[in-house]
Design a protein around this motif. Structure first.
Motif, PDB file in Angstrom:
ATOM      1  N   LYS A   1      21.300  32.917  42.611  1.00 52.38           N
ATOM      2  CA  LYS A   1      20.118  32.591  41.804  1.00 52.38           C
ATOM      3  C   LYS A   1      19.585  31.208  42.178  1.00 52.38           C
ATOM      4  N   LYS A   2      20.492  30.246  42.349  1.00 54.58           N
ATOM      5  CA  LYS A   2      20.054  28.904  42.724  1.00 54.58           C
ATOM      6  C   LYS A   2      19.379  28.928  44.094  1.00 54.58           C
ATOM      7  N   ALA A   3      19.946  29.674  45.026  1.00 54.88           N
ATOM      8  CA  ALA A   3      19.357  29.788  46.366  1.00 54.88           C
ATOM      9  C   ALA A   3      17.983  30.454  46.301  1.00 54.88           C
ATOM     10  N   GLU A   4      17.839  31.425  45.429  1.00 55.54           N
ATOM     11  CA  GLU A   4      16.555  32.115  45.285  1.00 55.54           C
ATOM     12  C   GLU A   4      15.510  31.186  44.653  1.00 55.54           C
ATOM     13  N   ILE A   5      15.917  30.404  43.662  1.00 53.63           N
ATOM     14  CA  ILE A   5      14.998  29.419  43.073  1.00 53.63           C
ATOM     15  C   ILE A   5      14.561  28.427  44.144  1.00 53.63           C
ATOM     16  N   PHE A   6      15.505  27.958  44.934  1.00 51.08           N
ATOM     17  CA  PHE A   6      15.220  27.015  46.017  1.00 51.08           C
ATOM     18  C   PHE A   6      14.228  27.635  47.002  1.00 51.08           C
ATOM     19  N   ARG A   7      14.504  28.868  47.432  1.00 51.33           N
ATOM     20  CA  ARG A   7      13.638  29.556  48.403  1.00 51.33           C
ATOM     21  C   ARG A   7      12.226  29.743  47.845  1.00 51.33           C
ATOM     22  N   CYS A   8      12.133  30.212  46.605  1.00 49.47           N
ATOM     23  CA  CYS A   8      10.817  30.440  45.990  1.00 49.47           C
ATOM     24  C   CYS A   8      10.088  29.124  45.743  1.00 49.47           C
TER      25      CYS A   8
END
Length: 194
Positions: free
Chosen positions: A4-11
């Motif tokens: 989830k943290k990686a996805e927030i970062f990517r987005c």
């Protein structure tokens, strides 16, 4: 959790790159990443903190690219000019790093960095280059009577000139940066290492 943290970062990176810092808000990021706003705050305390993490990652990648693309056998004067040139062009080409030139945005990010790392912290954009300065000082290629952090402040000030070119007079750029780099290096190097 890390996904989830990686996805927030990517987005966040995607939105900050396309819309800019100012026009991106937390709800935009959470909508794109498919999470609730409250979940965002489990990972990042603010939009500024997310942007800072993204900025730092992009800056680190730029520094790695720069350090692998220069010839360390160049004279210190030529190498410093090349490093600064690559740094400025890399920042201007990257939509995240380009936010450096938006003084309102960058002021917020810099303040957050200093709050987290202390007021006395060295400018985080150029920390990797300090080792190069220390090596030159150790090898007698650069004055060692001046603290390496102060030397880095000279280069930071020089790069900051580019963010104020409209105030100084755009007609003087890039010649002003070239001359200022020469003047600084003349003061830092003895004649045998120029």
């Amino acid at each position: 959790m890390e996904d989830k943290k990686a996805e927030i970062f990517r987005c966040g990176k995607e939105l900050f790159s396309s819309k800019g810092f100012k026009d991106t808000n937390v709800s935009d990021i959470t909508k794109l990443s498919g999470i609730a706003v409250g979940t965002f705050y489990n990972y990042y305390s603010s939009k500024e903190k997310l942007f800072l993490d993204i900025f730092m990652a992009e800056n680190e990648q730029l520094k790695k690219n720069i350090m692998t693309s220069v010839d360390f056998n160049e004279t210190p004067s030529k190498l410093i000019k090349r490093l600064m040139e690559l740094n400025i062009s890399g920042m201007k080409a990257n939509p995240i790093l380009k936010q450096w030139y938006n003084t309102d945005t960058f002021g917020k990010i810099e303040q957050l960095y200093r709050e987290e790392n202390g007021v006395q912290s060295v400018n985080f954009l150029y920390d990797d280059f300090i080792e190069l300065i220390r090596t030159w000082q150790k090898n007698g290629k650069m004055r060692n009577d001046i603290d390496c952090n102060l030397i880095m402040a000279f280069f930071t000030a020089l790069i900051n000139l580019d963010t104020h070119k409209e105030e100084i007079g755009i007609q003087y750029f890039p010649q002003l940066l070239d001359y200022m780099a020469d003047f600084i290096m003349d003061g830092l190097l003895d004649n045998s290492h120029k």
